[in-house]
Design an enzyme around this catalytic site. Structure first.
Site, PDB file in Angstrom:
ATOM      1  N   ASP A 105     -10.164  14.008  -2.494  1.00  0.00           N
ATOM      2  CA  ASP A 105      -9.807  12.670  -2.967  1.00  0.00           C
ATOM      3  C   ASP A 105     -10.066  12.524  -4.473  1.00  0.00           C
ATOM      4  O   ASP A 105      -9.166  12.262  -5.274  1.00  0.00           O
ATOM      5  CB  ASP A 105     -10.628  11.696  -2.096  1.00  0.00           C
ATOM      6  CG  ASP A 105     -10.765  10.277  -2.601  1.00  0.00           C
ATOM      7  OD1 ASP A 105     -10.429   9.988  -3.755  1.00  0.00           O
ATOM      8  OD2 ASP A 105     -11.261   9.431  -1.827  1.00  0.00           O
ATOM      9  N   ASP A 110     -11.153  18.351   2.502  1.00  0.00           N
ATOM     10  CA  ASP A 110     -10.746  18.256   3.910  1.00  0.00           C
ATOM     11  C   ASP A 110      -9.277  18.651   3.995  1.00  0.00           C
ATOM     12  O   ASP A 110      -8.590  18.740   2.973  1.00  0.00           O
ATOM     13  CB  ASP A 110     -11.000  16.830   4.470  1.00  0.00           C
ATOM     14  CG  ASP A 110     -10.195  15.774   3.728  1.00  0.00           C
ATOM     15  OD1 ASP A 110      -8.960  15.742   3.907  1.00  0.00           O
ATOM     16  OD2 ASP A 110     -10.788  15.000   2.952  1.00  0.00           O
ATOM     17  N   ASP A 114      -6.934   8.340  -5.910  1.00  0.00           N
ATOM     18  CA  ASP A 114      -7.235   9.208  -4.762  1.00  0.00           C
ATOM     19  C   ASP A 114      -6.145  10.275  -4.702  1.00  0.00           C
ATOM     20  O   ASP A 114      -4.949   9.948  -4.738  1.00  0.00           O
ATOM     21  CB  ASP A 114      -7.263   8.354  -3.483  1.00  0.00           C
ATOM     22  CG  ASP A 114      -7.533   9.160  -2.202  1.00  0.00           C
ATOM     23  OD1 ASP A 114      -7.372  10.388  -2.215  1.00  0.00           O
ATOM     24  OD2 ASP A 114      -7.882   8.519  -1.193  1.00  0.00           O
ATOM     25  N   LYS A 167      -7.417  -0.704  -7.058  1.00  0.00           N
ATOM     26  CA  LYS A 167      -8.283   0.202  -6.311  1.00  0.00           C
ATOM     27  C   LYS A 167      -8.405   1.531  -7.054  1.00  0.00           C
ATOM     28  O   LYS A 167      -7.869   1.706  -8.130  1.00  0.00           O
ATOM     29  CB  LYS A 167      -7.788   0.350  -4.876  1.00  0.00           C
ATOM     30  CG  LYS A 167      -7.854  -1.001  -4.149  1.00  0.00           C
ATOM     31  CD  LYS A 167      -8.482  -0.984  -2.783  1.00  0.00           C
ATOM     32  CE  LYS A 167      -9.845  -0.385  -2.677  1.00  0.00           C
ATOM     33  NZ  LYS A 167     -10.313  -0.393  -1.284  1.00  0.00           N
ATOM     34  N   HIS A 209       0.846  -1.191   0.000  1.00  0.00           N
ATOM     35  CA  HIS A 209       0.000   0.000   0.000  1.00  0.00           C
ATOM     36  C   HIS A 209       0.887   1.247   0.000  1.00  0.00           C
ATOM     37  O   HIS A 209       1.907   1.281   0.694  1.00  0.00           O
ATOM     38  CB  HIS A 209      -0.915  -0.010   1.233  1.00  0.00           C
ATOM     39  CG  HIS A 209      -1.992   1.018   1.161  1.00  0.00           C
ATOM     40  ND1 HIS A 209      -1.741   2.351   1.350  1.00  0.00           N
ATOM     41  CD2 HIS A 209      -3.310   0.909   0.876  1.00  0.00           C
ATOM     42  CE1 HIS A 209      -2.868   3.031   1.193  1.00  0.00           C
ATOM     43  NE2 HIS A 209      -3.841   2.178   0.906  1.00  0.00           N
ATOM     44  N   CYS A 215      -4.795  11.958  -2.394  1.00  0.00           N
ATOM     45  CA  CYS A 215      -3.754  11.942  -1.343  1.00  0.00           C
ATOM     46  C   CYS A 215      -2.560  11.094  -1.747  1.00  0.00           C
ATOM     47  O   CYS A 215      -1.440  11.328  -1.275  1.00  0.00           O
ATOM     48  CB  CYS A 215      -4.317  11.520   0.012  1.00  0.00           C
ATOM     49  SG  CYS A 215      -4.932   9.841   0.103  1.00  0.00           S
ATOM     50  N   TYR A 216      -2.770  10.099  -2.629  1.00  0.00           N
ATOM     51  CA  TYR A 216      -1.638   9.278  -3.084  1.00  0.00           C
ATOM     52  C   TYR A 216      -0.725  10.050  -4.031  1.00  0.00           C
ATOM     53  O   TYR A 216       0.364   9.564  -4.368  1.00  0.00           O
ATOM     54  CB  TYR A 216      -2.118   7.972  -3.722  1.00  0.00           C
ATOM     55  CG  TYR A 216      -2.932   7.134  -2.753  1.00  0.00           C
ATOM     56  CD1 TYR A 216      -2.435   6.860  -1.483  1.00  0.00           C
ATOM     57  CD2 TYR A 216      -4.193   6.655  -3.090  1.00  0.00           C
ATOM     58  CE1 TYR A 216      -3.183   6.127  -0.571  1.00  0.00           C
ATOM     59  CE2 TYR A 216      -4.946   5.919  -2.188  1.00  0.00           C
ATOM     60  CZ  TYR A 216      -4.436   5.661  -0.927  1.00  0.00           C
ATOM     61  OH  TYR A 216      -5.166   4.949  -0.031  1.00  0.00           O
ATOM     62  N   HIS A 225      -6.613  15.926   2.654  1.00  0.00           N
ATOM     63  CA  HIS A 225      -6.451  15.887   1.199  1.00  0.00           C
ATOM     64  C   HIS A 225      -5.887  17.195   0.649  1.00  0.00           C
ATOM     65  O   HIS A 225      -5.155  17.181  -0.338  1.00  0.00           O
ATOM     66  CB  HIS A 225      -7.771  15.486   0.517  1.00  0.00           C
ATOM     67  CG  HIS A 225      -8.052  14.018   0.659  1.00  0.00           C
ATOM     68  ND1 HIS A 225      -8.832  13.520   1.675  1.00  0.00           N
ATOM     69  CD2 HIS A 225      -7.598  12.950  -0.039  1.00  0.00           C
ATOM     70  CE1 HIS A 225      -8.856  12.194   1.581  1.00  0.00           C
ATOM     71  NE2 HIS A 225      -8.118  11.823   0.546  1.00  0.00           N
ATOM     72  N   ARG A 239      -3.295   1.062  -3.934  1.00  0.00           N
ATOM     73  CA  ARG A 239      -2.906  -0.344  -4.105  1.00  0.00           C
ATOM     74  C   ARG A 239      -3.562  -0.886  -5.364  1.00  0.00           C
ATOM     75  O   ARG A 239      -4.496  -0.264  -5.901  1.00  0.00           O
ATOM     76  CB  ARG A 239      -3.293  -1.172  -2.884  1.00  0.00           C
ATOM     77  CG  ARG A 239      -4.669  -0.867  -2.335  1.00  0.00           C
ATOM     78  CD  ARG A 239      -4.913  -1.624  -1.047  1.00  0.00           C
ATOM     79  NE  ARG A 239      -6.007  -1.017  -0.302  1.00  0.00           N
ATOM     80  CZ  ARG A 239      -6.872  -1.696   0.429  1.00  0.00           C
ATOM     81  NH1 ARG A 239      -6.792  -3.006   0.498  1.00  0.00           N
ATOM     82  NH2 ARG A 239      -7.812  -1.065   1.090  1.00  0.00           N
TER      83      ARG A 239
HETATM   84  C1  FPP Z   1      -6.300   2.182   3.103  1.00  0.00           C
HETATM   85  O1  FPP Z   1      -7.441   2.883   3.154  1.00  0.00           O
HETATM   86  C2  FPP Z   1      -5.223   2.958   3.811  1.00  0.00           C
HETATM   87  C3  FPP Z   1      -4.531   2.491   4.825  1.00  0.00           C
HETATM   88  C4  FPP Z   1      -4.793   1.144   5.352  1.00  0.00           C
HETATM   89  C5  FPP Z   1      -3.418   3.302   5.509  1.00  0.00           C
HETATM   90  C6  FPP Z   1      -2.700   4.281   4.630  1.00  0.00           C
HETATM   91  C7  FPP Z   1      -1.505   4.848   5.273  1.00  0.00           C
HETATM   92  C8  FPP Z   1      -1.118   6.100   5.074  1.00  0.00           C
HETATM   93  C9  FPP Z   1      -1.890   7.039   4.211  1.00  0.00           C
HETATM   94  C10 FPP Z   1       0.182   6.581   5.656  1.00  0.00           C
HETATM   95  C11 FPP Z   1       0.011   7.424   6.879  1.00  0.00           C
HETATM   96  C12 FPP Z   1       1.286   8.064   7.207  1.00  0.00           C
HETATM   97  C13 FPP Z   1       1.671   8.517   8.416  1.00  0.00           C
HETATM   98  C14 FPP Z   1       2.942   9.261   8.509  1.00  0.00           C
HETATM   99  C15 FPP Z   1       0.917   8.313   9.666  1.00  0.00           C
HETATM  100  P1  FPP Z   1      -8.645   2.596   2.125  1.00  0.00           P
HETATM  101  O2  FPP Z   1      -8.894   1.133   2.003  1.00  0.00           O
HETATM  102  O3  FPP Z   1      -9.768   3.470   2.570  1.00  0.00           O
HETATM  103  O4  FPP Z   1      -8.072   3.224   0.784  1.00  0.00           O
HETATM  104  P2  FPP Z   1      -7.661   2.570  -0.619  1.00  0.00           P
HETATM  105  O5  FPP Z   1      -8.888   1.998  -1.208  1.00  0.00           O
HETATM  106  O6  FPP Z   1      -7.158   3.734  -1.401  1.00  0.00           O
HETATM  107  O7  FPP Z   1      -6.574   1.540  -0.352  1.00  0.00           O
HETATM  108 ZN    ZN Z   2      -7.251   9.932   0.196  1.00  0.00          ZN
END
Ligand code: FPP
Ligand code: ZN
Length: 338
Positions: free
Chosen positions: A265, A272, A210, A207, A161, A212-213, A275, A204
């Site tokens: 996102d 927010d 978004d 998916k 991820h 933030c990535y 983001h 990942r």
């Molecule tokens: C999946 O969310 C996301 C996570 C399980 C954790 C992600 C980790 C970070 C963003 C790093 C944080 C950094 C610090 C420094 C604390 P989801 O399943 O809602 O999203 P997805 O579908 O995009 O994978």
């Molecule tokens: Zn996001």
């Protein structure tokens, strides 16, 4: 709505300080002195009597808000801000969450995942409290989070991820052990996370995109560029990162902005501060290639779209990193009482 908002972000108040201050520094918008001082006083109330910072006053210390608070204080960068941090207690908090296998729990009695190693390495290196044993076995533990996909999962055996991959890789860079990762498979994994239609990144495989990535994934490319450069790779570009910088800028500018201000996102989602911070951070990565010495800019759209550069490891502006390191390196490393 206000109740729900205050309720669900009550443990993220240190993060709100960082997300907002970093967004403002990227926009080159100065923070009035009195507000900066108020933020210092607020973060001082978030510091635990036993070291480290909590998400709000009176709550328990946790590595994530500790990272956010230290970054926020380094962005403010005044003596008042630096003096908030009790380095001796911060070091004993870090030792209290260290595990025998090299990993860290996020807080006393809490869960282990690779975010904690990054948060600990980030605050320890910025405030000059690194000791020879604090990160013993941590690089080996982080390497065990890299899986067959090429990216890193939160703990060994989990799906790769972007959030965890950034944390693990940035921690390895801080610890000077990035060569222990399989950099080529990591590069292949992250490059494949940029969406061929949207231009933004997914977190990942299979998916959705978004905003933030734009930071957690695209922010890996400066780290990888530097790591591969250190290994003597002579095929590296001196002009661009190994992702489509223009496509990412287009996704952020055209799809992730709320017309009333703030970023999000994906279209249809609400804005927010998280983001806003990470879309802007990713936009800055996509605009600026290089480091302080070698620099090449690619700004999509008008010149006023230009953001300030950000440090690829700490995600605060590079001058603020240099200033904090210079300040804290005049002080001696506290002796751990473990
Ligand atoms: C999946 O969310 C996301 C996570 C399980 C954790 C992600 C980790 C970070 C963003 C790093 C944080 C950094 C610090 C420094 C604390 P989801 O399943 O809602 O999203 P997805 O579908 O995009 O994978
Ligand atoms: Zn996001």
């Amino acid at each position: 709505y206000i109740y729900i908002f205050l309720n669900c972000l009550d443990a993220s108040r240190s993060w709100l300080c960082y997300w907002i201050l970093h967004s403002l520094e990227l926009l080159e918008e100065p923070v009035p002195t009195s507000i900066a001082s108020d933020v210092c006083k607020f973060l001082a109330r978030c510091q635990s009597p036993t070291g480290g910072f909590a998400g709000g006053p009176g709550q328990a210390a946790h590595l994530a808000p500790t990272y956010a608070a230290v970054n926020a204080l380094c962005i403010i960068g005044t003596q008042e801000a630096y003096n908030v941090i009790d380095r001796e207690k911060l070091l004993s908090f870090l030792f209290s969450v260290k595990q025998p296998d090299g990993s860290f729990v996020m807080h006393g009695g809490g869960e282990v995942d690779v975010r904690s190693a990054y948060c600990a390495a980030s605050v320890a290196s910025l405030t000059n409290i690194m000791t020879p044993t604090l990160f013993q076995d941590t690089p080996t533990w982080i390497v065990s989070c890299q899986n067959w996909e090429g990216g890193l999962g939160g703990v060994p055996g989990l799906e790769a991820h972007g959030g965890y991959t950034f944390c693990g890789t940035a921690a390895m860079v801080i610890l000077g052990k990035e060569h222990m990762l399989d950099l080529k498979t990591l590069l292949r994994w992250v490059a494949s996370r940029q969406m061929r239609f949207e231009g933004g990144f997914q977190g990942r495989c299979n998916k959705l995109v978004d905003g933030c990535y734009s930071f957690w994934q695209a922010g890996l490319l400066p780290l990888l560029h530097r790591a591969l450069f250190k290994e003597g790779d002579s095929t590296l570009s001196l002009q661009k990162w190994m992702f489509e910088q223009q496509a990412l800028q287009e996704y952020i500018l055209l799809c992730c902005q709320n017309t009333a201000g703030g970023l999000l996102d994906k279209p249809g989602k609400s804005r927010d501060f998280y983001h806003t911070c990470y879309c802007l951070s990713g936009l800055s990565v996509a605009q600026h290639f290089g480091n302080m010495d070698l620099h090449h800019e690619l700004i999509v759209g008008q010149e006023e779209n230009r953001l300030a550069p950000s440090h690829p490891v700490y995600n605060i502006c590079p001058e603020k990193v240099a200033q904090a390191i210079q300040h804290f390196h005049q002080l001696s490393v506290p002796t751990p009482n473990t």
